[in-house]
Design a protein around this motif. Sequence first.
Motif, mmCIF file in Angstrom:
data_model
loop_
_atom_site.group_PDB
_atom_site.id
_atom_site.type_symbol
_atom_site.label_atom_id
_atom_site.label_comp_id
_atom_site.label_asym_id
_atom_site.label_seq_id
_atom_site.Cartn_x
_atom_site.Cartn_y
_atom_site.Cartn_z
ATOM 1 N N TYR A 1 0.855 -1.188 0.000
ATOM 2 C CA TYR A 1 0.000 0.000 0.000
ATOM 3 C C TYR A 1 0.893 1.241 0.000
ATOM 4 C CZ TYR A 1 0.896 -0.254 5.060
ATOM 5 O OH TYR A 1 1.505 -0.339 6.289
ATOM 6 N N VAL A 2 0.302 2.361 -0.415
ATOM 7 C CA VAL A 2 1.049 3.609 -0.564
ATOM 8 C C VAL A 2 1.235 4.269 0.800
ATOM 9 C CG1 VAL A 2 1.064 5.901 -1.613
ATOM 10 C CG2 VAL A 2 0.178 3.935 -2.903
ATOM 11 N N LEU A 3 2.484 4.590 1.124
ATOM 12 C CA LEU A 3 2.811 5.253 2.386
ATOM 13 C C LEU A 3 2.881 6.768 2.245
ATOM 14 C CD1 LEU A 3 5.642 2.858 3.628
ATOM 15 C CD2 LEU A 3 3.335 3.038 4.579
ATOM 16 N N SER A 4 3.502 7.233 1.157
ATOM 17 C CA SER A 4 3.666 8.677 0.971
ATOM 18 C C SER A 4 4.210 8.932 -0.427
ATOM 19 C CB SER A 4 4.637 9.250 2.019
ATOM 20 O OG SER A 4 5.932 8.695 1.855
ATOM 21 N N HIS A 5 4.408 10.210 -0.727
ATOM 22 C CA HIS A 5 5.070 10.607 -1.965
ATOM 23 C C HIS A 5 6.418 11.231 -1.618
ATOM 24 C CE1 HIS A 5 0.775 10.424 -3.114
ATOM 25 N NE2 HIS A 5 1.272 9.900 -4.225
ATOM 26 N N HIS A 6 7.343 11.104 -2.526
ATOM 27 C CA HIS A 6 8.716 11.519 -2.233
ATOM 28 C C HIS A 6 9.267 12.286 -3.430
ATOM 29 C CE1 HIS A 6 12.623 11.215 -0.248
ATOM 30 N NE2 HIS A 6 13.140 10.838 -1.400
ATOM 31 N N GLU A 7 9.770 13.469 -3.166
ATOM 32 C CA GLU A 7 10.349 14.286 -4.230
ATOM 33 C C GLU A 7 11.849 14.065 -4.289
ATOM 34 O OE1 GLU A 7 8.768 15.973 -6.417
ATOM 35 O OE2 GLU A 7 6.743 16.021 -5.550
ATOM 36 N N ASP A 8 12.320 13.539 -5.393
ATOM 37 C CA ASP A 8 13.753 13.376 -5.635
ATOM 38 C C ASP A 8 14.032 14.107 -6.944
ATOM 39 O OD1 ASP A 8 16.371 12.583 -5.517
ATOM 40 O OD2 ASP A 8 15.952 10.456 -5.234
ATOM 41 N N ILE A 9 14.906 13.586 -7.763
ATOM 42 C CA ILE A 9 15.087 14.191 -9.089
ATOM 43 C C ILE A 9 13.775 14.080 -9.854
ATOM 44 C CG2 ILE A 9 16.366 14.049 -11.260
ATOM 45 C CD1 ILE A 9 18.691 12.879 -9.631
ATOM 46 N N ILE A 10 13.078 12.946 -9.644
ATOM 47 C CA ILE A 10 11.745 12.768 -10.177
ATOM 48 C C ILE A 10 10.805 12.445 -9.005
ATOM 49 C CG2 ILE A 10 12.517 11.993 -12.450
ATOM 50 C CD1 ILE A 10 11.968 9.135 -11.534
ATOM 51 N N ARG A 11 9.518 12.571 -9.242
ATOM 52 C CA ARG A 11 8.531 12.279 -8.195
ATOM 53 C C ARG A 11 8.418 10.761 -8.019
ATOM 54 N NH1 ARG A 11 4.592 14.963 -5.438
ATOM 55 N NH2 ARG A 11 2.666 13.857 -4.957
ATOM 56 N N LEU A 12 8.517 10.311 -6.775
ATOM 57 C CA LEU A 12 8.460 8.885 -6.480
ATOM 58 C C LEU A 12 7.284 8.587 -5.549
ATOM 59 C CD1 LEU A 12 12.251 8.214 -5.763
ATOM 60 C CD2 LEU A 12 11.012 7.787 -7.906
ATOM 61 N N VAL A 13 6.840 7.334 -5.608
ATOM 62 C CA VAL A 13 5.786 6.856 -4.715
ATOM 63 C C VAL A 13 6.419 5.871 -3.732
ATOM 64 C CG1 VAL A 13 3.579 5.655 -4.543
ATOM 65 C CG2 VAL A 13 4.056 7.110 -6.536
ATOM 66 N N ARG A 14 6.222 6.121 -2.460
ATOM 67 C CA ARG A 14 6.789 5.245 -1.423
ATOM 68 C C ARG A 14 5.726 4.243 -0.999
ATOM 69 N NH1 ARG A 14 6.778 6.696 4.361
ATOM 70 N NH2 ARG A 14 7.977 5.126 5.506
ATOM 71 N N ILE A 15 6.049 2.945 -1.146
ATOM 72 C CA ILE A 15 5.115 1.892 -0.776
ATOM 73 C C ILE A 15 5.726 1.002 0.299
ATOM 74 C CG2 ILE A 15 4.021 1.896 -3.054
ATOM 75 C CD1 ILE A 15 5.509 -0.733 -3.665
ATOM 76 N N LYS A 16 4.863 0.309 1.031
ATOM 77 C CA LYS A 16 5.308 -0.578 2.103
ATOM 78 C C LYS A 16 6.096 -1.750 1.534
ATOM 79 C CE LYS A 16 5.449 -2.639 6.163
ATOM 80 N NZ LYS A 16 6.349 -2.161 7.236
#
Length: 217
Positions: free
Chosen positions: A76-91
Motif C-alpha cells: 500500500y502507498v505510504l507517501s510521496h517523495h520528491e527526488d530528481i523525479i517524483r516517487l511513490v513510497r510503498i510498504k
Amino acid sequence: MYPKINDVLYIQLDTGDEKEAKIVYKSRISDMDDESMYMEVPLQEGTGRLKKLFIGDELSAYFLSEGGVKNYFNSYVLSHHEDIIRLVRIKKPDPDQITKVQRRSFLRVQAELEVAVIAKDGTQFLTKTDDVGGGGVSFHLKPGQSISEGSLLTCWVLIPYKNGAVEHVPFEGEVVRVKQLPTNRSIVMLKFNHIVDMERQKLIRYCFERQFDFRNR
C-alpha cells in the motif's frame, strides 16, 4: 527475494471498481530502504498515462526474476517523495509475503472452499471445491446436477486465511473434464480463462498457507 533497483513492477489496484481492478500499470523501482520501496509514478500499459496514487491505496504487484518467474506481493502507498523525479513510497513486504510462481507449475492444494457457480444458461448453485490452485479449481456436483466439458462458467470462491481475513475471488473458467465418482457424484475440473492477477495472487497466497500446514502435520 526482493526486486532490484531498476526492476519493473507490474501493478494492479485493489479497488471495488471491477473495471479499474483489471488495469495493469508499470513502474520501476528507484530505491529501497528497510521499510519501504520507492517507485516511479506508474504508467498504464498500452496508453502510457500516468496513474495518480493516494496515500493508503492498496495494490497487488509482481516483478520478474530469472527464468520468467513472477514474484507477487501486496502493498500500500505510504507517501510521496520528491527526488530528481517524483516517487511513490510503498510498504516493503516481509520476505515470506512474496510468493514465487511460474505459470507452468502452479501449486495446487486439496481444499473444501465455498464456490458459487453461474453457467451461461443461467443455472447457478453453491458447492464446495475439491482442490484449488493458481491455474484453476475443481468442485463437486451433486446427484442430478450436470455440466458439460467445454462449458464456460462465471464463479467466485470464498478464501479464508489463517489471520482471520476472508476474500471473495471472482473468475471465469472453462470445464476441461468432468470426473464421475462411485457415489453418483462428480467432480468438475476447471481452468481459468480470465482472472485478474491480483485475484490470482489471493488464491496463490492461500495455497502456500495450506502447503505450510500440510508440511507441519
